[in-house]
Design a protein around this motif. Structure first.
Motif, PDB file in Angstrom:
ATOM      1  N   ASP A   1       0.838  -1.206   0.000  1.00 17.78           N
ATOM      2  CA  ASP A   1       0.000   0.000   0.000  1.00 17.78           C
ATOM      3  C   ASP A   1       0.867   1.247   0.000  1.00 17.78           C
ATOM      4  OD1 ASP A   1       0.128  -1.548   2.648  1.00 17.78           O
ATOM      5  OD2 ASP A   1      -0.025   0.520   3.353  1.00 17.78           O
ATOM      6  N   GLY A   2       2.017   1.180   0.707  1.00 15.60           N
ATOM      7  CA  GLY A   2       2.921   2.331   0.747  1.00 15.60           C
ATOM      8  C   GLY A   2       3.485   2.659  -0.626  1.00 15.60           C
TER       9      GLY A   2
ATOM     10  N   GLU B   1      -0.645  -5.409  -2.244  1.00 13.67           N
ATOM     11  CA  GLU B   1      -0.841  -6.131  -0.978  1.00 13.67           C
ATOM     12  C   GLU B   1      -1.057  -5.075   0.101  1.00 13.67           C
ATOM     13  OE1 GLU B   1       1.687  -9.473  -0.071  1.00 13.67           O
ATOM     14  OE2 GLU B   1       2.542  -9.447  -2.081  1.00 13.67           O
TER      15      GLU B   1
ATOM     16  N   ASN C   1      -1.632  -4.159   3.409  1.00 11.02           N
ATOM     17  CA  ASN C   1      -1.606  -4.675   4.792  1.00 11.02           C
ATOM     18  C   ASN C   1      -1.808  -3.532   5.794  1.00 11.02           C
ATOM     19  OD1 ASN C   1       0.830  -3.346   4.811  1.00 11.02           O
ATOM     20  ND2 ASN C   1       2.096  -5.177   4.946  1.00 11.02           N
TER      21      ASN C   1
ATOM     22  N   TYR D   1      -0.397  -0.833   6.569  1.00 13.92           N
ATOM     23  CA  TYR D   1       0.709  -0.081   7.177  1.00 13.92           C
ATOM     24  C   TYR D   1       1.877   0.082   6.222  1.00 13.92           C
ATOM     25  CZ  TYR D   1      -1.738  -0.738  11.524  1.00 13.92           C
ATOM     26  OH  TYR D   1      -2.705  -0.702  12.495  1.00 13.92           O
ATOM     27  N   ALA D   2       2.543   1.229   6.302  1.00 12.79           N
ATOM     28  CA  ALA D   2       3.876   1.414   5.731  1.00 12.79           C
ATOM     29  C   ALA D   2       4.772   1.583   6.968  1.00 12.79           C
ATOM     30  CB  ALA D   2       3.934   2.643   4.842  1.00 12.79           C
TER      31      ALA D   2
HETATM   32 MG   LIG Z   1       1.994  -2.020   3.686  1.00 10.99          MG
END
Ligand SMILES: [Mg+2]
Ligand SMILES: Cc1ncc(C[n+]2csc(CCOP(=O)(O)OP(=O)(O)O)c2C)c(N)n1
Length: 281
Positions: A108-109, A135, A137, A139-140
């Motif tokens: 996602d980051g 993907e 998830n 969080y970065a």
């Molecule tokens: Mg992530």
């Protein structure tokens, strides 16, 4: 190393529908993608140990699994970089009129990097056979998407490039596999790129083998929810007990063999120090 424990279903659901001659570009969190694409367990472990028998000759390590014998394009530690690499490979595939596809995995980051937008535009414009798999998830490293994204509408953003988008929000491996099979079939026929956002969850800390729920940036209750949906457990439960025990003991043996292979393997020779790197002495 950045473990993909908890995110395996994304790699398996997508790679299971690929052919050996299709290519994938995984990220630094790419152990699952590498193995799902048919990677070598011995080669993976030897690479983690920095040994000459590793997939990158012991010079890449966990974050840089590259294995063109399995059509795994080099993973990279630099966030977002595998996206244009996969797009470039898709351009090459199109130019030689191949029906192979190229798959970019990214977090996602990585969607916050400018190159993501450039790659989407170019792939859509050129109708390239590339599947973008985010993907997500949440969080970065330790920063949640709620503190990074003005809106959660990632698929809508991508759709503005004219790219078909799909979201799998519950990590259902069979749903994802069916979706991947359908979009890959379309891409082989020349339909151009597609995008799948897979919601998933990283069970362990950002880097390393431990848990980090004591750091305060996320809540263990979230993990509990994802544990209930663990696709490894789900698929395991579909297999008859006797067969499952047999499979698991075979896997344990394979892992023990790969670790021993890695430990016994030599480190790279010093005269290879400058080969396969950009610098010259
Ligand atoms: Mg992530
Ligand atoms: C260009 C770049 N910026 C920053 C970093 C530092 N960094 C390493 S991992 C990471 C988070 C990336 O998050 P995401 O893409 O969601 O992948 P995840 O680690 O969650 O799988 C960052 C910012 C980096 N490696 N490369």
């Amino acid at each position: 190393m950045h473990l993909s424990i908890g995110q395996e279903a994304v790699s398996v659901g997508v790679c299971d529908v690929l052919r050996p001659d299709d290519v994938v570009a995984p990220t630094y969190r790419g152990h699952a993608a590498y193995l799902a694409k048919g990677g070598s367990l011995r080669g993976l472990f030897a690479e983690l140990y920095g040994k000459a028998t590793g997939v990158a000759g012991g010079k890449g390590g966990s974050m840089h699994l590259i294995d063109m014998s399995r059509n795994v394009l080099g993973a990279s530690a630099v966030v977002g970089t595998t996206i244009p690499i996969a797009v470039g490979y898709a351009l090459a595939l199109k130019r030689v009129k191949s029906d192979c596809v190229s798959v970019a995995f990214f977090g996602d980051g990585a969607t916050e990097e400018g190159v993501f937008a450039e790659s989407l535009n170019f792939a859509a414009l050129q109708k390239l056979p590339v599947l973008f798999v985010c993907e997500n998830n949440y969080y970065a490293i330790h920063t949640p998407i709620t503190r990074r994204w003005a809106t959660n509408r990632l698929c809508e953003r991508v759709a503005t490039y004219g790219i078909p988008t799909y979201q799998v929000d519950d990590s259902d491996i069979f749903k994802l596999r069916q979706l991947a099979a359908s979009v890959v079939a379309d891409m082989r026929r020349g339909d151009g790129p597609s995008f799948i956002e897979c919601r998933t969850y990283r069970w362990r800390e950002h880097v390393g083998p431990n848990e980090d729920y004591d750091l305060g940036y996320r809540n263990r209750d979230d993990l509990t929810r994802w544990l209930k949906d663990d696709q490894v457990e789900r698929v395991g439960n579909m297999i008859a007990d006797e067969r499952r025990v047999q499979i698991e003991s075979e896997i344990d043996l394979d892992i023990a063999d790969a670790v021993e292979f890695a430990e016994m393997s030599p480190f790279p020779e010093t005269d290879k120090l400058f080969s396969n790197v950009f610098a010259n002495p």
